[in-house]
Design a protein around this motif. Structure first.
Motif, PDB file in Angstrom:
ATOM      1  N   ARG A 169       0.783  -1.219   0.000  1.00 48.71           N
ATOM      2  CA  ARG A 169       0.000   0.000   0.000  1.00 48.71           C
ATOM      3  C   ARG A 169       0.828   1.289   0.000  1.00 48.71           C
ATOM      4  O   ARG A 169       0.306   2.347  -0.341  1.00 48.71           O
ATOM      5  N   ILE A 170       2.088   1.203   0.402  1.00 48.21           N
ATOM      6  CA  ILE A 170       2.898   2.400   0.596  1.00 48.21           C
ATOM      7  C   ILE A 170       4.114   2.371  -0.323  1.00 48.21           C
ATOM      8  O   ILE A 170       4.883   1.403  -0.328  1.00 48.21           O
ATOM      9  N   GLU A 171       4.303   3.426  -1.090  1.00 49.33           N
ATOM     10  CA  GLU A 171       5.464   3.538  -1.969  1.00 49.33           C
ATOM     11  C   GLU A 171       6.718   3.756  -1.133  1.00 49.33           C
ATOM     12  O   GLU A 171       6.734   4.571  -0.214  1.00 49.33           O
ATOM     13  N   GLY A 172       7.773   2.995  -1.446  1.00 45.66           N
ATOM     14  CA  GLY A 172       9.026   3.152  -0.724  1.00 45.66           C
ATOM     15  C   GLY A 172       8.942   2.741   0.727  1.00 45.66           C
ATOM     16  O   GLY A 172       9.657   3.280   1.583  1.00 45.66           O
ATOM     17  N   PHE A 173       8.099   1.771   1.029  1.00 43.45           N
ATOM     18  CA  PHE A 173       7.867   1.370   2.418  1.00 43.45           C
ATOM     19  C   PHE A 173       9.139   0.822   3.063  1.00 43.45           C
ATOM     20  O   PHE A 173       9.836  -0.018   2.485  1.00 43.45           O
ATOM     21  N   ASP A 174       9.431   1.302   4.276  1.00 42.37           N
ATOM     22  CA  ASP A 174      10.603   0.872   5.042  1.00 42.37           C
ATOM     23  C   ASP A 174      10.131   0.110   6.280  1.00 42.37           C
ATOM     24  O   ASP A 174       9.644   0.722   7.231  1.00 42.37           O
ATOM     25  N   PRO A 175      10.253  -1.202   6.309  1.00 40.18           N
ATOM     26  CA  PRO A 175       9.760  -1.961   7.461  1.00 40.18           C
ATOM     27  C   PRO A 175      10.516  -1.659   8.747  1.00 40.18           C
ATOM     28  O   PRO A 175       9.954  -1.744   9.839  1.00 40.18           O
ATOM     29  N   HIS A 176      11.777  -1.287   8.628  1.00 39.79           N
ATOM     30  CA  HIS A 176      12.556  -0.995   9.833  1.00 39.79           C
ATOM     31  C   HIS A 176      12.048   0.281  10.513  1.00 39.79           C
ATOM     32  O   HIS A 176      12.092   0.392  11.737  1.00 39.79           O
ATOM     33  N   ALA A 177      11.540   1.225   9.715  1.00 43.66           N
ATOM     34  CA  ALA A 177      10.953   2.434  10.304  1.00 43.66           C
ATOM     35  C   ALA A 177       9.714   2.081  11.122  1.00 43.66           C
ATOM     36  O   ALA A 177       9.478   2.665  12.186  1.00 43.66           O
ATOM     37  N   VAL A 178       8.921   1.123  10.640  1.00 46.51           N
ATOM     38  CA  VAL A 178       7.733   0.698  11.388  1.00 46.51           C
ATOM     39  C   VAL A 178       8.153  -0.006  12.675  1.00 46.51           C
ATOM     40  O   VAL A 178       7.524   0.170  13.725  1.00 46.51           O
ATOM     41  N   GLY A 179       9.219  -0.790  12.606  1.00 47.47           N
ATOM     42  CA  GLY A 179       9.733  -1.410  13.820  1.00 47.47           C
ATOM     43  C   GLY A 179      10.102  -0.375  14.862  1.00 47.47           C
ATOM     44  O   GLY A 179       9.832  -0.543  16.059  1.00 47.47           O
ATOM     45  N   ARG A 180      10.712   0.720  14.409  1.00 53.12           N
ATOM     46  CA  ARG A 180      11.053   1.801  15.355  1.00 53.12           C
ATOM     47  C   ARG A 180       9.794   2.461  15.911  1.00 53.12           C
ATOM     48  O   ARG A 180       9.759   2.862  17.084  1.00 53.12           O
ATOM     49  N   MET A 181       8.752   2.563  15.090  1.00 51.39           N
ATOM     50  CA  MET A 181       7.497   3.143  15.575  1.00 51.39           C
ATOM     51  C   MET A 181       6.877   2.274  16.658  1.00 51.39           C
ATOM     52  O   MET A 181       6.309   2.788  17.628  1.00 51.39           O
ATOM     53  N   LEU A 182       6.955   0.968  16.493  1.00 51.28           N
ATOM     54  CA  LEU A 182       6.469   0.074  17.542  1.00 51.28           C
ATOM     55  C   LEU A 182       7.278   0.252  18.821  1.00 51.28           C
ATOM     56  O   LEU A 182       6.730   0.311  19.930  1.00 51.28           O
ATOM     57  N   THR A 183       8.576   0.342  18.674  1.00 52.08           N
ATOM     58  CA  THR A 183       9.448   0.495  19.835  1.00 52.08           C
ATOM     59  C   THR A 183       9.203   1.821  20.539  1.00 52.08           C
ATOM     60  O   THR A 183       9.233   1.898  21.778  1.00 52.08           O
ATOM     61  N   ASP A 184       8.930   2.873  19.755  1.00 48.80           N
ATOM     62  CA  ASP A 184       8.707   4.203  20.328  1.00 48.80           C
ATOM     63  C   ASP A 184       7.269   4.449  20.756  1.00 48.80           C
ATOM     64  O   ASP A 184       6.954   5.510  21.303  1.00 48.80           O
ATOM     65  N   GLY A 185       6.372   3.503  20.471  1.00 49.82           N
ATOM     66  CA  GLY A 185       4.980   3.657  20.861  1.00 49.82           C
ATOM     67  C   GLY A 185       4.144   4.491  19.915  1.00 49.82           C
ATOM     68  O   GLY A 185       3.012   4.853  20.243  1.00 49.82           O
ATOM     69  N   GLU A 186       4.667   4.799  18.707  1.00 51.00           N
ATOM     70  CA  GLU A 186       3.865   5.531  17.717  1.00 51.00           C
ATOM     71  C   GLU A 186       2.816   4.631  17.084  1.00 51.00           C
ATOM     72  O   GLU A 186       1.818   5.109  16.538  1.00 51.00           O
ATOM     73  N   LEU A 187       3.067   3.332  17.102  1.00 48.38           N
ATOM     74  CA  LEU A 187       2.111   2.318  16.671  1.00 48.38           C
ATOM     75  C   LEU A 187       2.073   1.235  17.736  1.00 48.38           C
ATOM     76  O   LEU A 187       3.075   0.995  18.419  1.00 48.38           O
ATOM     77  N   VAL A 188       0.918   0.586  17.879  1.00 51.08           N
ATOM     78  CA  VAL A 188       0.789  -0.482  18.868  1.00 51.08           C
ATOM     79  C   VAL A 188       0.022  -1.641  18.257  1.00 51.08           C
ATOM     80  O   VAL A 188      -0.776  -1.464  17.333  1.00 51.08           O
TER      81      VAL A 188
END
Length: 371
Positions: free
Chosen positions: A56-75
């Motif tokens: 769904r996302i152009e240029g998607f970076d899975p490692h950035a999402v991992g950081r969001m989980l770690t930082d609590g931006e996504l749960v």
């Protein structure tokens, strides 16, 4: 509510839903915005849902999402249908209260509920919260600690009470791309620093659902959410909605300004993950899969196959096959594919493999014969 008299063909419904699910073209939007506009992403598996974002996302970076989980931006938290979903903390705050009745029903009617119905559940939750506030615990460890207080109840059932009655998140490294870890739990409010809303908001749930999955029926939104008796809520929203009709004459609700593309809009091949939103959002899934092919993918063990969209419809299953020399994606069509469709599936499959195995050579797509 405005009744338009418009009848939508199956193909028109297909394109409308694909547009809202960002499956007609990849978008250049922040991950948090995409997840919000999708009304969450089903994420009970550890990593397969990353493929849903890659689609769904152009240029998607899975490692950035991992950081969001770690930082609590996504749960990752239990929500619709009492299953884990990836959401923002902002959506978690009101969604959990809105679907809590679904999760309570899951507890009541499960085997866990039979062994715990005589307990003071509030007391179990209070002790569980205290334990989890000290440090995240796996359900196994949590159950063992709770059994010290309630030794006559199975550990796993005590832990399930806490999972259902207390909003908890699965904390990293669980779910982080390229990492692994046990399914450790922490209280959602302390993990995110956000107080959860205490009042359900079914009206917002319905409008957000239609924005992500519509046009749809009341039964569709009930299937997606797990909630019942939503028609009376819809009736209160009628001045904000429009009524369309399906080919069978069924009432379909929608937001007036939601996208409804031309039915002839091209739909690119996409490799869906096993629990993709597209196959979890409707009671009537005929807009994206035939009844015959739906029977093909209904797994008795609860683990459906990953599937392939061709011209907007589920037309094949896929899986990754790894050897020492190469990584391949095997595609099993449900119908004969044209040469152009095969070329498109192959190109999208290679893109998927570059995402899954970026550091490995020898990528191969095998389109097998139709069974």
């Amino acid at each position: 509510m405005t009744t338009t008299g418009t009848t939508l063909t199956r193909r028109a419904l297909n394109r409308a839903t694909l547009a809202r699910q960002f499956l007609l073209r990849r978008v250049d939007l922040p991950v948090t915005e995409v997840v919000t506009r999708l009304a969450g992403l089903q994420a009970q598996t550890t990593h397969t849902w990353y493929v849903g974002l890659q689609n769904r996302i152009e240029g998607f970076d899975p490692h950035a999402v991992g950081r969001m989980l770690t930082d609590g931006e996504l749960v990752r938290v239990t929500l619709m249908r009492s299953t884990l979903h990836l959401v923002t903390p902002e959506d978690m705050a009101w969604l959990r209260a809105t679907v809590q009745a679904v999760i309570d029903r899951d507890l009541t009617h499960s085997g866990h509920g039979r062994t715990t119905r005589e307990l003071d559940l509030d007391a179990v939750v209070a002790v569980g919260r205290e334990l989890l506030a000290r440090r995240p615990l796996t359900p196994t460890d949590l159950g063992a600690r709770l059994a010290e207080r309630w030794p006559d109840v199975p550990d796993r059932d005590l832990a399930y009470v806490v999972r259902c009655r207390l909003p908890v998140v699965q904390v990293p490294p669980r779910g982080v791309w390229g990492a692994s870890g046990p399914p450790a739990l922490a209280p959602a409010d302390t993990w995110t620093g956000r107080t959860l809303d205490a009042r359900p908001d079914p009206a917002t749930l319905i409008t957000r659902y239609l924005a992500a999955f519509g046009p749809a029926s009341v039964r569709d939104v009930q299937t997606w959410s797990g909630l019942t008796r939503l028609r009376e809520v819809v009736d209160r929203l009628r001045d904000r909605l429009i009524v369309l009709r399906g080919e069978d004459g069924a009432e379909l609700l929608d937001l007036p300004d939601a996208p409804r593309p031309d039915p002839d809009t091209p739909a690119p091949a996409r490799f869906l993950y096993d629990f993709d939103n597209l196959l979890r959002g409707h009671a009537d899934r005929s807009r994206v899969i035939s009844a015959e092919d739906l029977r093909r993918i209904c797994a008795r063990n609860g683990m459906p196959p990953a599937t392939v969209l061709v011209d907007g419809e589920v037309s094949a299953a896929w899986k990754v096959v790894r050897t020492r020399a190469a990584t391949a994606v095997e595609v099993v069509p449900f119908r004969p594919l044209t040469s152009a469709e095969t070329d498109e599936v192959t190109a999208e499959g290679l893109r998927l493999l570059r995402f899954l195995e970026p550091d490995r050579d020898g990528h191969e797509i095998r389109v097998l014969d139709t069974p």
